[in-house]
Each structure stands twice: as C-alpha cells, then as structure tokens.
Design an enzyme around this catalytic site. Structure first.
Site, PDB file in Angstrom:
ATOM      1  N   ARG A 105      39.457  38.043  44.099  1.00 13.53           N
ATOM      2  CA  ARG A 105      38.331  37.465  44.834  1.00 13.53           C
ATOM      3  C   ARG A 105      38.096  36.023  44.441  1.00 13.53           C
ATOM      4  O   ARG A 105      38.265  35.647  43.279  1.00 13.53           O
ATOM      5  CB  ARG A 105      37.060  38.269  44.550  1.00 13.53           C
ATOM      6  CG  ARG A 105      35.844  37.733  45.289  1.00 13.53           C
ATOM      7  CD  ARG A 105      34.607  38.517  44.960  1.00 13.53           C
ATOM      8  NE  ARG A 105      34.078  38.113  43.675  1.00 13.53           N
ATOM      9  CZ  ARG A 105      33.024  38.669  43.085  1.00 13.53           C
ATOM     10  NH1 ARG A 105      32.403  39.672  43.662  1.00 13.53           N
ATOM     11  NH2 ARG A 105      32.608  38.250  41.930  1.00 13.53           N
ATOM     12  N   CYS A 107      34.861  33.175  45.016  1.00 13.22           N
ATOM     13  CA  CYS A 107      33.479  33.066  45.463  1.00 13.22           C
ATOM     14  C   CYS A 107      33.070  31.608  45.354  1.00 13.22           C
ATOM     15  O   CYS A 107      33.188  31.019  44.268  1.00 13.22           O
ATOM     16  CB  CYS A 107      32.561  33.953  44.621  1.00 13.22           C
ATOM     17  SG  CYS A 107      30.834  33.914  45.160  1.00 13.22           S
TER      18      CYS A 107
END
Length: 128
Positions: A105, A107
C-alpha cells in the site's frame, strides 16, 4: 487484450474513464471515492468513507470474478493525513473481515478529491 469492468454496485465513472480494467491476469481499478452507488450519498466521517471506498473497490474486483484476497496493491489518497490512524483501523478491519492478506500500500495526502470527499482508494488484484 483488456476488458472494461462495469458494475452497478460501485459508482459510475464521473469522467472519461472506466471503473476498472481486466487484463486477464490482473485487474486494475480506478480510484474509488466513497459514494454509495444505490443512494448517491457520501457519509461525513472518515471511517465510513474509507469503508465505502473499499466496498466500491471490492464490487469492481468481484465483478471480474476475483475476491478481496486477490488484491495485491492499493493506493490510498487522503485529504488529511491526520485521519491516518482511523483510515488504518478501518482498512485493517476490512481486510481481516474478508480473511485476506494485507496488500502492499501507498498512502498520500492530497489537496483535494472529486466531490470534496476525504478519501479515494484504487487497487490492483491478480488472478492466481
């Protein structure tokens, strides 16, 4: 060869793009904002917005015949990085609820998102 993915279980594209693309071995979703596809509503709080964005991603992945467990990468765009811990907790609960491994991920905080929402999430899923 690629195939366009369309489902009424996620909000329709609001511009010249598609909800997702199926490349055969890989599915790539467009960024999903937290619009409820049935009502058009957007919740006010970041936890509910995070959950709805993830539900929208899930709907696209499932339309391609995959599951949350097939998601290998997400990118999360947030309007306020101070919401990170709430986003993280909601995100973690979502993947655990689906008995899925956590994907890679990224972000990042952004200045603004479509419809002035607080979060947008895109994903890549693979066929195993």
């Amino acid at each position: 060869m690629s195939y366009e993915i369309n489902t009424d279980k996620a909000p329709a594209a609001i511009g010249p793009y598609v909800q997702g693309v199926d490349l055969g071995s890989m599915v790539i979703t467009s960024g999903q904002i937290p619009v409820n596809s049935k009502t058009g509503d957007v919740a006010e709080d970041i936890a509910a917005q995070t959950r709805q964005s993830l539900e929208n991603v899930k709907a696209i992945v499932e339309k391609a015949g995959l599951t949350v467990g097939d998601i290998v990468k997400t990118t999360v765009f947030v309007k306020d990085l101070n919401d990170f811990s709430t986003v993280n907790a909601t995100y973690e609960a979502f993947f655990k609820e689906h008995n899925a491994s956590f994907p890679a991920r990224s972000c990042v905080e952004v200045a603004r998102l479509p419809k002035d929402v607080k979060i947008e999430i895109e994903a890549i899923a693979i066929r195993r």
